[in-house]
Write an enzyme that holds these catalytic residues in place. Structure first.
Site, PDB file in Angstrom:
ATOM      1  N   PHE A   7       0.820  -1.224   0.000  1.00  0.00           N
ATOM      2  CA  PHE A   7       0.000   0.000   0.000  1.00  0.00           C
ATOM      3  C   PHE A   7       0.854   1.275   0.000  1.00  0.00           C
ATOM      4  CE2 PHE A   7      -4.046  -1.852   2.295  1.00  0.00           C
ATOM      5  CZ  PHE A   7      -4.256  -2.691   1.219  1.00  0.00           C
ATOM      6  N   LYS A   8       2.136   1.145   0.334  1.00  0.00           N
ATOM      7  CA  LYS A   8       3.020   2.319   0.469  1.00  0.00           C
ATOM      8  C   LYS A   8       2.373   3.317   1.437  1.00  0.00           C
ATOM      9  CE  LYS A   8       4.836   1.209  -4.049  1.00  0.00           C
ATOM     10  NZ  LYS A   8       5.338   1.656  -5.344  1.00  0.00           N
ATOM     11  N   HIS A  88      13.375  -1.916  -0.743  1.00  0.00           N
ATOM     12  CA  HIS A  88      12.508  -1.351  -1.792  1.00  0.00           C
ATOM     13  C   HIS A  88      13.187  -0.118  -2.405  1.00  0.00           C
ATOM     14  CE1 HIS A  88       9.114   0.376  -3.888  1.00  0.00           C
ATOM     15  NE2 HIS A  88       8.503  -0.786  -3.767  1.00  0.00           N
ATOM     16  N   GLU A 157      11.899  -5.465  -9.153  1.00  0.00           N
ATOM     17  CA  GLU A 157      11.042  -4.339  -9.506  1.00  0.00           C
ATOM     18  C   GLU A 157      11.855  -3.272 -10.244  1.00  0.00           C
ATOM     19  OE1 GLU A 157       7.476  -3.985  -6.655  1.00  0.00           O
ATOM     20  OE2 GLU A 157       9.177  -3.158  -5.583  1.00  0.00           O
ATOM     21  N   GLY A 163       4.955   2.458 -10.719  1.00  0.00           N
ATOM     22  CA  GLY A 163       4.022   3.587 -10.674  1.00  0.00           C
ATOM     23  C   GLY A 163       3.925   4.364 -11.974  1.00  0.00           C
TER      24      GLY A 163
HETATM   25  P1  13P Z   1       3.268  -0.144  -8.858  1.00  0.00           P
HETATM   26  O1  13P Z   1       2.471  -1.425  -8.904  1.00  0.00           O
HETATM   27  O2  13P Z   1       2.450   1.045  -8.451  1.00  0.00           O
HETATM   28  O3  13P Z   1       4.054   0.062 -10.098  1.00  0.00           O
HETATM   29  O4  13P Z   1       4.336  -0.330  -7.650  1.00  0.00           O
HETATM   30  C1  13P Z   1       5.126  -1.447  -7.631  1.00  0.00           C
HETATM   31  C2  13P Z   1       5.844  -1.482  -6.332  1.00  0.00           C
HETATM   32  O5  13P Z   1       6.730  -0.696  -6.070  1.00  0.00           O
HETATM   33  C3  13P Z   1       5.434  -2.506  -5.354  1.00  0.00           C
HETATM   34  O6  13P Z   1       6.327  -2.585  -4.296  1.00  0.00           O
END
Ligand code: 13P
Length: 229
Positions: A7-8, A88, A157, A163
């Site tokens: 969810f950040k 991350h 990632e 994002g």
């Molecule tokens: P998004 O799915 O928004 O690109 O983010 C990926 C992410 O950083 C998951 O940790």
């Protein structure tokens, strides 16, 4: 398959609770071999029940003490949290976490038996230099990390795909995962603009053991649709 929702800095305690209630209803038909992880903001950690693992997005390598703004083991134990994200790219790039610090954090949570989702990823300028440069860059992010740790899950990632709505291509994901698996034999997730529209394609790629989803996990309909593909 592993389906992890990060969810950040989104959702509150109230909306996380509502999300989890809705998710539990939807996950009723989840395949037994699939597992779901939810990483809400720290303020929303709680005793939730359901067919998923609750993890923390970040914590400091301490039981307690004078670390303003951080949480430690004591705060995690209150909710029986035993899963953490480490490395991350947002913490590396925005919060300035260097490899040495990340290594210390990894070792601390390893010593305390946490399941660790360890994140790696390259910036666009490295991707543009080609596969060899990408792998070299990614492997350097394992410096100091015990890649034989039994509770390690790796998440690839690419920073330029996070994002942005632009996921890596099937070929980029397949090649990168294949190359990483030569060195690190652990479950390997892909993250970066994973969404209901591309979940099938991504989870069908050889070497993809699951996904780490940001934006498209915030809506429970969207996330559960991905889990139930
Ligand atoms: P998004 O799915 O928004 O690109 O983010 C990926 C992410 O950083 C998951 O940790």
């Amino acid at each position: 398959m592993i389906f992890a929702a990060n969810f950040k800095t989104n959702h509150t305690r109230a909306t996380t609770k509502a999300y989890i209630e809705a998710l539990n209803e939807k996950l009723f038909t989840k395949r037994v071999q699939d597992s779901v992880y939810i990483f809400p903001p720290s303020t929303a950690l709680d005793h939730y029940k359901g067919n998923f693992t609750l993890g923390v997005q970040n914590a400091y390598m301490t039981r307690n003490g004078a670390y303003t703004g951080e949480i430690g083991l004591e705060q995690l134990e209150e909710f029986s949290i035993k899963t953490i994200l480490v490395g991350h790219s947002e913490r590396r790039e925005i919060l300035g976490e260097k490899q040495e610090f990340i290594t210390e954090k990894f070792s601390y949570f390893k010593e305390h038996g946490f399941e660790i989702i360890y994140c790696i990823g390259e910036p666009l300028e490295i991707r543009e230099q080609g596969d060899e440069a990408v792998i070299e860059y990614l492997l350097a992010q394992f410096e100091g990390i015990d890649t034989s740790y039994e509770k390690l899950i790796v998440a690839y990632e690419p920073i330029w795909a996070i994002g942005t709505g632009r996921s890596a291509t099937t070929e980029e994901i397949e090649n990168t995962h294949a190359a990483l698996k030569k060195t690190i034999q652990k479950p390997l997730l892909y993250g970066g603009s994973v969404k209901p529209e591309n979940i099938k394609e991504i989870t069908n790629i050889r070497g993809v053991d699951g996904v780490l989803v940001g934006s498209a996990s915030l809506d429970v309909e969207s996330f559960s649709k991905m889990v139930l593909i």
